[in-house]
Design an enzyme around this catalytic site. Structure first.
Site, short mmCIF file in Angstrom:
data_model
loop_
_atom_site.label_atom_id
_atom_site.label_comp_id
_atom_site.label_asym_id
_atom_site.label_seq_id
_atom_site.Cartn_x
_atom_site.Cartn_y
_atom_site.Cartn_z
N ARG A 104 29.09 4.84 53.36
CA ARG A 104 29.55 6.24 53.26
C ARG A 104 29.22 6.79 51.89
O ARG A 104 29.52 6.17 50.87
CB ARG A 104 31.05 6.30 53.50
CG ARG A 104 31.70 7.65 53.21
CD ARG A 104 33.20 7.58 53.46
NE ARG A 104 33.91 8.79 53.09
CZ ARG A 104 34.74 8.89 52.06
NH1 ARG A 104 34.96 7.85 51.26
NH2 ARG A 104 35.36 10.03 51.79
N ARG B 87 42.53 23.27 45.47
CA ARG B 87 42.95 22.54 44.28
C ARG B 87 43.53 23.46 43.21
O ARG B 87 43.23 24.66 43.19
CB ARG B 87 41.74 21.80 43.66
CG ARG B 87 41.05 20.83 44.59
CD ARG B 87 39.82 20.22 43.93
NE ARG B 87 39.05 19.39 44.85
CZ ARG B 87 39.27 18.10 45.06
NH1 ARG B 87 40.25 17.49 44.41
NH2 ARG B 87 38.54 17.41 45.91
N LYS C 98 36.44 15.13 60.90
CA LYS C 98 37.58 14.51 60.22
C LYS C 98 38.86 15.28 60.58
O LYS C 98 38.93 16.49 60.38
CB LYS C 98 37.35 14.53 58.71
CG LYS C 98 36.18 13.66 58.27
CD LYS C 98 35.87 13.82 56.80
CE LYS C 98 36.98 13.29 55.91
NZ LYS C 98 36.62 13.41 54.47
N THR D 165 41.47 5.88 55.19
CA THR D 165 42.38 6.26 54.12
C THR D 165 43.43 5.18 53.83
O THR D 165 44.26 4.86 54.68
CB THR D 165 43.12 7.59 54.39
OG1 THR D 165 42.21 8.55 54.87
CG2 THR D 165 43.74 8.10 53.09
#
Length: 477
Positions: free
Chosen positions: A33, A74, A222, A280
């Site tokens: 990945r 963010r 995802k 994760t």
């Protein structure tokens, strides 16, 4: 028995040394990945070259998955790089591009004030900091700190319950898709998918960009937004697979909801004949420790028993102290879990393909493999569909997938139980069987005299769905 569940490992500073990467591939990595949240286009191109050269050197071919950053919301940067937020203090999030302090921070996503209202809860830094929204103006969000702590530059923001309007594909993602195709990526993972439109747009962009390089990548959605959960079926219909991205998803829906959602997503992916990747913090402690916790071992094993196609390592291999050991440990855990796999009722149907020739041959192969003294299922596949469906019904023996197409060959590395083999195109049944015998006798799966189920199309040489399943004794010609 060879391992069936595939291992995805993230490449990063800890694993970009050629010797470390070689040891990781030897330890059992099937898919590498590239995390496009970090690094430049040049970094990714260099790592792609390294992966292909290293895999060719040691004779272990792997797929490449480009994981797009997506619209990560963010905070901005702070004076001194970090601040400490104290419970009960007021804290303002605003759209101005100024250095922050303990009283306010800028935002990289300027439309966030439009997505929240008084009474909402915002979670920063993966939920470690909790802010209660007191009031919202045109370009400011005024909050009270419920749970404080240290907050550093560019940490993520989530809204509890979901509902952020940021599009799944940003301008950076569009540019990164071009880079991914230059890297020869076999899969593109799309972050923060909300609906099938997000997947379809990514596929269109990747198909156009990939056409210039002879690549048609597969798309992984995802699942990390709360609003994606009610639309899982349509997302699965549009994608080639899903990633159970438990980090941001847990922040939005709550940690306690994730285990059941994980099982539901893997089950739905199996029912839809799509890939499922569990990701994760699978062995997060191995970023700094040489061994995982017992809870992490159980987490990996339970994902395998749930029927996931792949398990993923993120920071463990990208930035951790023990990237090789993390792969080795995951391989051992997966193998042990798979030794109990068929105690848990995992036989599958091939929904949506029940009346197709390919599904009929997949079921025939499964029946022969289960009833006879068969060592493996061998299939010839041009685009990968035959191997895909055989993988989904989970036969009890390895699946050897023969293909003359290098692009299909790399994609097959992601499929549960499938070991791809690149062979010349066959023009006759005799030539096909010769290729099977030659390849299998050089593998570690079968021995001369073993029986395999061979699935192929007839007449041989025609590009058509498979219509023949036969028992073949390896070495008999």
């Amino acid at each position: 028995m060879p391992r069936s569940t595939k291992i995805v490992a993230t490449l990063g500073p800890a694993s970009s040394d050629p010797l470390v990467l070689e040891r990781m591939l030897t330890a059992g990595v099937d898919v590498v990945r590239f995390n496009f949240s970090h690094g430049t286009a040049e970094d990714h191109l260099e790592r792609a070259r390294l992966v292909r050269e290293t895999s060719a050197k040691i004779g272990i071919d792997v797929a490449i998955m480009a994981d797009l950053q997506g619209p990560k919301v963010r905070v901005g940067k702070f004076e001194g790089g970090r601040v400490t937020l104290k419970p009960g203090a007021r804290f303002v999030l605003d759209a101005r591009d100024e250095l922050g302090n303990a009283e306010r921070s800028s935002l990289d996503y300027k439309d966030l004030p439009k997505d929240v209202k008084a009474g909402d809860t915002l979670l920063l830094n993966d939920g470690l900091i909790v802010l209660d929204v007191e009031r919202v103006t045109l370009d400011e969000i005024h909050t009270i700190v419920r749970i404080g702590g240290e907050l550093s530059n560019n940490k993520g923001i989530n809204k509890q319950g979901g509902g952020l309007s940021a599009p799944a594909l940003t301008g950076k993602d569009v540019r990164d898709i071009d880079t991914a195709m230059l890297c020869g990526a076999d899969f593109v993972a799309v972050s923060f998918v909300k609906n099938r439109t997000d997947v379809e747009m990514a596929r269109q962009l990747a198909t156009i960009a990939g056409a210039r390089h002879g690549i048609k990548p597969q798309i992984i959605a995802k699942i990390e937004r709360a609003e994606a959960i009610p639309l899982l079926r349509e997302i699965l219909d549009a994608a080639d697979g899903i990633m159970v991205a438990r980090g941001d998803l847990a922040v939005e829906v709550g940690n306690a909801a994730v285990p059941a959602l994980q099982k539901r997503m893997i089950k739905m992916a199996k029912e839809s004949n799509k890939l499922a990747i569990t990701a994760t913090q699978m062995m997060e402690s191995m970023i700094v420790n040489a061994s995982p916790t017992r809870a992490e071992v159980s987490d990996v094993a339970n994902a395998v028993l749930d029927g996931t196609d792949a398990v993923m390592l993120s920071a463990e291999t990208a930035a951790g102290k023990y990237p090789v050991e993390a792969v080795q440990m995951m391989d051992r855990i997966v193998r042990e879990a798979e030794s109990h796999f068929f105690e848990w009722g995992t036989e599958q149907t091939v929904l949506g393909f029940e009346h197709s020739d390919t599904a009929s041959m997949a079921r025939a192969a499964q029946a022969l493999a289960n009833d006879k003294n068969v060592t493996a299922v061998a299939c010839f596949t041009t685009r990968g569909r035959t191997a895909w469906l055989i993988s989904k019904i989970r036969p009890r023996v390895p699946i050897i997938a023969f293909t003359p197409d290098p692009k299909t060959y790399y994609r097959l590395a992601f499929l549960w139980g499938v070991r791809p083999q690149l062979v010349p195109f066959s023009n006759s049944l005799e030539e096909m069987i010769d290729h099977v015998d030659s390849a299998l006798m050089h593998s570690d799966v079968v021995q001369p005299g073993d029986q395999v189920v061979l699935v192929c199309g007839f007449p041989v040489g025609a590009v058509r769905p498979p219509n023949m399943a036969l028992l073949h004794t390896v070495g008999d010609g």
